[in-house]
Design an enzyme around this catalytic site. Sequence first.
Site, mmCIF file in Angstrom:
data_model
loop_
_atom_site.group_PDB
_atom_site.id
_atom_site.type_symbol
_atom_site.label_atom_id
_atom_site.label_comp_id
_atom_site.label_asym_id
_atom_site.label_seq_id
_atom_site.Cartn_x
_atom_site.Cartn_y
_atom_site.Cartn_z
ATOM 1 N N GLN A 104 -4.644 -1.850 9.490
ATOM 2 C CA GLN A 104 -4.609 -3.190 8.900
ATOM 3 C C GLN A 104 -5.218 -4.205 9.874
ATOM 4 O OE1 GLN A 104 -3.679 -3.813 5.748
ATOM 5 N NE2 GLN A 104 -4.093 -5.990 5.955
ATOM 6 N N ASP A 107 -11.257 2.596 4.047
ATOM 7 C CA ASP A 107 -11.545 1.162 3.957
ATOM 8 C C ASP A 107 -13.054 0.910 3.877
ATOM 9 O OD1 ASP A 107 -9.605 -0.826 3.806
ATOM 10 O OD2 ASP A 107 -8.992 -0.558 5.897
ATOM 11 N N LYS A 131 0.837 -1.201 0.000
ATOM 12 C CA LYS A 131 0.000 0.000 0.000
ATOM 13 C C LYS A 131 0.872 1.252 0.000
ATOM 14 C CE LYS A 131 -3.757 -2.433 2.229
ATOM 15 N NZ LYS A 131 -4.388 -2.894 3.461
#
Length: 292
Positions: free
Chosen positions: A96, A119, A52
Site C-alpha cells: 500500500q 498493482d 481489500k
Amino acid sequence: MVLIDGKKVAADIRNELKEKISKAKSEVKNIPGLVAILVGDDPASKIYVSRKGKACEEIGMRTQTEIFPSSITEEELLSVIDQYNANSDYHGILVQLPLPKHIDETHVIERISPQKDVDGFHPVNVGNLVIGKDTFASCTPAGIQELLKRYEISTEGKHVVVVGRSNIVGKPIANIMLQKQKFANSVVTVCHSAASDLGYYTRQADILIAAIGRADFITADMVKDGVVVIDVGINRIDAPHLPKGYRIVGDVEFETVSKKASYITPVPGGVGPMTIAMLLSNTFKAFEAFNK
Ligand code: GUN
C-alpha cells in the site's frame, strides 16, 4: 443520461471471480492468494487495506495482511517482499502506498516480482502496457476500461481527454485507451495543471477522464453536450451539517455536468468500487499464469 453504476459492475466482477475460484478449487486443488503489505498507520491506507482483505475473503481468495510500524527499514521491507516472491501460496503482492519518507517507493515496487505485481506498478509491467503486451494494468485505469466495455460505450476513434498525469491513473489510462485494441483505439490527449486553458482541451472530449484530485474542478462550461464523463476523484469536503462532518465529491461538478453528459460516473459508486474488483481480477490472472 446514463448513470454508470460501478458498484453493480464491481459486484458482478466479484461474483464471476467467486465462481472461477470455486471451480479452480475443485479442478486444480488450489486457490489464488493476495498479500497486502501496510506500513505505518495512515488511516486512509488502513481502510483500503482492510477493504481489500475483506473483498478477497468474500470471493474465497486466500488473503494475508502484513502490518509493519513506520520504523521498519527499507531493507527489512525488501526482505518481506522477497519472502512473498518465493511463497507459492501468494500470487499477488500489494504494497500500500504511500510509504514513509525514509523508504524509496521505487526500490520497493521494483523488488516485487513482475509476475506478482497485481498493482501494475513495476516498470516491466508499465513498459508492457505501453507497447501493448498483455500485462497487469494499474487497477483504477483497468477498472475505467472495464466500465466503458460493460456499458458498451464506443471508444474507437473517439477523443479521450485525460486530465491528470499520475503514474497510477493518468499515464496508464492514456496508454490503455491509445492501444490498437478492442475497447480502446481512441485518440488520446493528456492534459494537466500546467495547461493555461484546460477548458480548451476538455471541451473537445468525447470521453473525459478526470483524475486531478481537486473537488468539483470540471464545470459544465468545460464539457460539450453528450460527453461521457469518468470521474476518478475522491475528495473530502467539509459538511458540518452531516454526521461525519464531511462528504466525498469527485473532480467533476456533478450537478451541472451531468445535465450535459450522455454517461457519467457518480462519486461515490462509480470508478471507486472498480479498483478493488480489478485488483482481485489481476490476482486471479496471476494465479492462472502461475498454473500454466
Ligand atoms: N495507494 C493509493 N492507491 C493505491 C493503489 O492502487 N495501490 C496501492 N498499492 N497503493 C495505493
